[in-house]
Design a protein around this motif. Sequence first.
Motif, mmCIF file in Angstrom:
data_model
loop_
_atom_site.group_PDB
_atom_site.id
_atom_site.type_symbol
_atom_site.label_atom_id
_atom_site.label_comp_id
_atom_site.label_asym_id
_atom_site.label_seq_id
_atom_site.Cartn_x
_atom_site.Cartn_y
_atom_site.Cartn_z
ATOM 1 N N GLY A 63 0.790 -1.225 0.000
ATOM 2 C CA GLY A 63 0.000 0.000 0.000
ATOM 3 C C GLY A 63 0.819 1.271 0.000
ATOM 4 N N GLU A 64 2.137 1.151 -0.210
ATOM 5 C CA GLU A 64 2.994 2.338 -0.219
ATOM 6 C C GLU A 64 3.031 2.940 -1.621
ATOM 7 O OE1 GLU A 64 7.493 3.786 0.977
ATOM 8 O OE2 GLU A 64 6.898 1.728 1.375
ATOM 9 N N LEU A 65 2.781 4.234 -1.693
ATOM 10 C CA LEU A 65 2.777 4.949 -2.961
ATOM 11 C C LEU A 65 4.228 5.250 -3.352
ATOM 12 C CD1 LEU A 65 0.208 7.687 -3.742
ATOM 13 C CD2 LEU A 65 2.484 7.752 -4.689
ATOM 14 N N LEU A 66 4.707 4.621 -4.436
ATOM 15 C CA LEU A 66 6.112 4.734 -4.836
ATOM 16 C C LEU A 66 6.331 5.550 -6.102
ATOM 17 C CD1 LEU A 66 7.277 1.060 -4.163
ATOM 18 C CD2 LEU A 66 7.491 3.068 -2.667
ATOM 19 N N GLY A 67 5.263 5.967 -6.749
ATOM 20 C CA GLY A 67 5.425 6.760 -7.959
ATOM 21 C C GLY A 67 4.119 7.366 -8.397
ATOM 22 N N HIS A 68 4.234 8.328 -9.315
ATOM 23 C CA HIS A 68 3.019 8.927 -9.865
ATOM 24 C C HIS A 68 3.192 9.244 -11.339
ATOM 25 C CE1 HIS A 68 4.776 13.035 -8.651
ATOM 26 N NE2 HIS A 68 4.705 13.054 -9.953
ATOM 27 N N LEU A 69 2.050 9.460 -11.986
ATOM 28 C CA LEU A 69 2.000 9.750 -13.407
ATOM 29 C C LEU A 69 0.878 10.764 -13.628
ATOM 30 C CD1 LEU A 69 2.894 8.922 -16.341
ATOM 31 C CD2 LEU A 69 1.104 7.178 -16.218
ATOM 32 N N PHE A 70 1.252 11.979 -14.012
ATOM 33 C CA PHE A 70 0.277 13.018 -14.323
ATOM 34 C C PHE A 70 0.145 13.058 -15.838
ATOM 35 C CE2 PHE A 70 1.477 14.032 -10.141
ATOM 36 C CZ PHE A 70 0.730 15.077 -9.612
ATOM 37 N N LEU A 71 -1.067 12.857 -16.329
ATOM 38 C CA LEU A 71 -1.306 12.838 -17.770
ATOM 39 C C LEU A 71 -2.190 14.013 -18.175
ATOM 40 C CD1 LEU A 71 -2.014 9.023 -18.237
ATOM 41 C CD2 LEU A 71 0.123 10.248 -18.665
ATOM 42 N N MET A 72 -2.109 14.374 -19.454
ATOM 43 C CA MET A 72 -2.916 15.464 -19.979
ATOM 44 C C MET A 72 -3.287 15.140 -21.427
ATOM 45 S SD MET A 72 -1.874 19.521 -20.347
ATOM 46 C CE MET A 72 -0.944 19.419 -18.846
ATOM 47 N N ILE A 73 -4.571 15.120 -21.695
ATOM 48 C CA ILE A 73 -5.036 14.899 -23.059
ATOM 49 C C ILE A 73 -5.052 16.251 -23.765
ATOM 50 C CG2 ILE A 73 -6.965 14.153 -24.495
ATOM 51 C CD1 ILE A 73 -7.737 12.269 -22.119
ATOM 52 N N GLN A 74 -4.362 16.330 -24.900
ATOM 53 C CA GLN A 74 -4.266 17.582 -25.649
ATOM 54 C C GLN A 74 -4.763 17.369 -27.073
ATOM 55 O OE1 GLN A 74 0.003 18.194 -25.254
ATOM 56 N NE2 GLN A 74 -0.309 19.588 -23.533
ATOM 57 N N GLU A 75 -5.476 18.349 -27.584
ATOM 58 C CA GLU A 75 -5.943 18.339 -28.973
ATOM 59 C C GLU A 75 -5.044 19.270 -29.776
ATOM 60 O OE1 GLU A 75 -8.542 16.482 -30.146
ATOM 61 O OE2 GLU A 75 -9.089 15.702 -28.180
ATOM 62 N N ALA A 76 -4.766 18.909 -31.025
ATOM 63 C CA ALA A 76 -3.943 19.747 -31.904
ATOM 64 C C ALA A 76 -4.577 21.124 -32.037
ATOM 65 C CB ALA A 76 -3.790 19.092 -33.270
ATOM 66 N N GLN A 77 -3.743 22.157 -32.022
ATOM 67 C CA GLN A 77 -4.198 23.540 -32.114
ATOM 68 C C GLN A 77 -3.683 24.177 -33.392
ATOM 69 O OE1 GLN A 77 -5.998 25.256 -29.577
ATOM 70 N NE2 GLN A 77 -6.226 23.305 -28.533
ATOM 71 N N GLY A 78 -4.476 25.021 -34.002
ATOM 72 C CA GLY A 78 -4.021 25.797 -35.145
ATOM 73 C C GLY A 78 -4.441 25.203 -36.471
ATOM 74 N N SER A 79 -4.625 26.067 -37.432
ATOM 75 C CA SER A 79 -5.103 25.626 -38.744
ATOM 76 C C SER A 79 -4.030 24.899 -39.547
ATOM 77 C CB SER A 79 -5.623 26.828 -39.530
ATOM 78 O OG SER A 79 -4.586 27.780 -39.707
ATOM 79 N N ALA A 80 -2.763 25.033 -39.162
ATOM 80 C CA ALA A 80 -1.693 24.356 -39.896
ATOM 81 C C ALA A 80 -1.429 22.944 -39.373
ATOM 82 C CB ALA A 80 -0.405 25.178 -39.829
ATOM 83 N N MET A 81 -2.063 22.597 -38.266
ATOM 84 C CA MET A 81 -1.823 21.296 -37.646
ATOM 85 C C MET A 81 -2.840 20.264 -38.130
ATOM 86 S SD MET A 81 0.739 21.944 -35.550
ATOM 87 C CE MET A 81 0.752 20.633 -34.358
ATOM 88 N N MET A 82 -2.373 19.047 -38.315
ATOM 89 C CA MET A 82 -3.275 17.944 -38.610
ATOM 90 C C MET A 82 -4.103 17.672 -37.354
ATOM 91 S SD MET A 82 -2.719 17.049 -41.713
ATOM 92 C CE MET A 82 -3.491 15.451 -41.824
ATOM 93 N N PRO A 83 -5.369 17.384 -37.499
ATOM 94 C CA PRO A 83 -6.171 17.106 -36.300
ATOM 95 C C PRO A 83 -5.730 15.793 -35.658
ATOM 96 C CG PRO A 83 -7.458 16.745 -38.296
ATOM 97 C CD PRO A 83 -6.133 17.295 -38.721
ATOM 98 N N ASN A 84 -5.331 15.858 -34.416
ATOM 99 C CA ASN A 84 -4.999 14.650 -33.680
ATOM 100 C C ASN A 84 -5.029 14.934 -32.191
ATOM 101 O OD1 ASN A 84 -2.311 15.408 -32.693
ATOM 102 N ND2 ASN A 84 -1.637 15.204 -34.801
ATOM 103 N N LYS A 85 -5.023 13.860 -31.450
ATOM 104 C CA LYS A 85 -5.051 13.935 -29.993
ATOM 105 C C LYS A 85 -3.729 13.371 -29.483
ATOM 106 C CE LYS A 85 -8.201 11.360 -28.053
ATOM 107 N NZ LYS A 85 -9.414 10.812 -27.413
ATOM 108 N N THR A 86 -3.141 14.060 -28.514
ATOM 109 C CA THR A 86 -1.872 13.670 -27.913
ATOM 110 C C THR A 86 -2.087 13.391 -26.429
ATOM 111 O OG1 THR A 86 -0.528 14.972 -29.440
ATOM 112 C CG2 THR A 86 0.439 14.541 -27.290
ATOM 113 N N LEU A 87 -1.408 12.378 -25.917
ATOM 114 C CA LEU A 87 -1.368 12.182 -24.472
ATOM 115 C C LEU A 87 -0.015 12.698 -24.010
ATOM 116 C CD1 LEU A 87 -2.853 11.231 -21.981
ATOM 117 C CD2 LEU A 87 -1.802 8.993 -22.279
#
Length: 162
Positions: A63-87
């Motif tokens: 039960g000991e917390l030994l690590g963490h992972l902070f994630l963020m879902i990002q969507e492509a921004q801008g008209s020059a970018m291909m539409p995609n999702k990044t983690l």
Amino acid sequence: MIRRAVLADIPRLQVLLGQILSVHHAVRPDIFKASGSKFSDQALKELMFNDQRPIFVYEDDKGELLGHLFLMIQEAQGSAMMPNKTLFIDDLCVDEAARGQKIGETLYQFACRKAFEWDCYNLTLNVWNANAGAVNFYERMGMTPQEMRMETIIHPHLENEQ
């Protein structure tokens, strides 16, 4: 075991965030403070309930917390970018006393699985060039540079004034 973080994890998350800050301070004391945290307790509470920015923790069989992972879902921004999702991995930390046990690798592979599960095009993160241990770790995981951020220090004396 990797699970979603809960409110009771906040004190331990703050310890791990302090360890990360210490590493960053060691490699860039001109930018990072010697102590503190990237997030306040309140900010951590808010992130825990945000499905676009989930926090996961690695807990051992005791039960000991030994690590963490902070994630963020990002969507492509801008008209020059291909539409995609990044983690985006906003933070990945293994307690300094538990390193060398493949916990970081386990958290990274978990992030890869989440990126696949959430239909993300890619998995990204930022790493400081001077943090050789982290750079080597991510290269071992198969990551390659996507872009490079460069700098010129204009006022080196300001480091001492802050």
